[in-house]
Design a protein around this motif. Structure first.
Motif, mmCIF file in Angstrom:
data_model
loop_
_atom_site.group_PDB
_atom_site.id
_atom_site.type_symbol
_atom_site.label_atom_id
_atom_site.label_comp_id
_atom_site.label_asym_id
_atom_site.label_seq_id
_atom_site.Cartn_x
_atom_site.Cartn_y
_atom_site.Cartn_z
ATOM 1 N N HIS A 2 0.944 -1.369 0.177
ATOM 2 C CA HIS A 2 0.091 -0.066 -0.122
ATOM 3 C C HIS A 2 0.551 1.602 0.006
ATOM 4 O O HIS A 2 1.357 1.404 0.391
ATOM 5 N N LEU A 3 0.671 2.093 -0.325
ATOM 6 C CA LEU A 3 1.337 3.697 -0.330
ATOM 7 C C LEU A 3 0.894 4.267 0.877
ATOM 8 O O LEU A 3 2.623 4.364 1.212
ATOM 9 N N ARG A 6 4.549 1.537 1.774
ATOM 10 C CA ARG A 6 5.530 2.070 1.267
ATOM 11 C C ARG A 6 6.796 3.431 1.460
ATOM 12 O O ARG A 6 7.379 3.300 1.461
ATOM 13 N N ALA A 7 5.600 4.265 1.631
ATOM 14 C CA ALA A 7 5.944 5.529 2.235
ATOM 15 C C ALA A 7 7.190 4.901 3.553
ATOM 16 O O ALA A 7 8.274 5.847 3.315
ATOM 17 N N ILE A 45 0.794 11.501 3.088
ATOM 18 C CA ILE A 45 -0.074 11.082 1.463
ATOM 19 C C ILE A 45 -0.897 11.557 1.427
ATOM 20 O O ILE A 45 -1.939 11.824 2.301
ATOM 21 N N CYS A 56 -1.037 11.012 -3.967
ATOM 22 C CA CYS A 56 0.117 10.615 -4.149
ATOM 23 C C CYS A 56 0.914 11.247 -2.586
ATOM 24 O O CYS A 56 0.408 10.894 -1.638
ATOM 25 N N ILE A 57 1.967 11.178 -2.822
ATOM 26 C CA ILE A 57 3.026 10.533 -1.734
ATOM 27 C C ILE A 57 3.730 12.343 -1.611
ATOM 28 O O ILE A 57 4.171 12.940 -2.915
ATOM 29 N N ASN A 78 4.372 9.257 -7.680
ATOM 30 C CA ASN A 78 3.016 8.572 -7.097
ATOM 31 C C ASN A 78 4.097 7.920 -6.234
ATOM 32 O O ASN A 78 5.000 7.374 -6.124
ATOM 33 N N GLU A 79 3.286 6.241 -6.260
ATOM 34 C CA GLU A 79 3.844 5.256 -5.014
ATOM 35 C C GLU A 79 4.948 4.553 -5.798
ATOM 36 O O GLU A 79 5.475 3.634 -5.415
ATOM 37 N N ASN A 80 5.603 4.515 -7.371
ATOM 38 C CA ASN A 80 6.281 4.452 -8.017
ATOM 39 C C ASN A 80 7.707 5.342 -7.976
ATOM 40 O O ASN A 80 8.378 5.130 -9.039
ATOM 41 N N LYS A 81 7.283 6.842 -7.407
ATOM 42 C CA LYS A 81 8.629 7.354 -7.334
ATOM 43 C C LYS A 81 8.068 8.201 -8.914
ATOM 44 O O LYS A 81 9.575 8.780 -9.377
#
Length: 90
Positions: A2-3, A6-7, A45, A56-57, A78-81
């Motif tokens: 999850h976002l 991940r962060a 987040i 997004c982050i 985004n979560e994929n940087k």
């Protein structure tokens, strides 16, 4: 993952990414800002925002001079940087 997870697990990577983006912006944008230190301030987040329309982050860096805040840099990925947006506020 999850976002939020991940962060949390990759916060050092996210801060380094924000530093990299900050140093790659046009130096004319921050040439008048006096700073001698960049502090990793927060990772958030964003789910619903007026200007950033996708989840997004947000990575916040604080610029300071002689321990006094002189500005903030915000990077949105985004979560994929992958880059979404950035703001420099002085």
């Amino acid at each position: 993952m999850h976002l939020l997870e991940r962060a949390f697990h990759n916060k050092k990577e996210f801060y380094n990414l924000a530093l990299e983006y900050f140093h790659n912006i046009n130096s004319e944008e921050y040439q008048d800002i006096e700073f001698d230190n960049i502090v990793s301030k927060s990772i958030s987040i964003l789910i619903d925002h007026n200007f950033i329309t996708t989840p997004c982050i947000e990575i916040k860096l604080e610029l300071s001079k002689d321990e006094k805040k002189t500005g903030n840099y915000f990077l949105y990925v985004n979560e994929n940087k992958e880059f979404i947006d950035e703001f420099l506020i002085v």
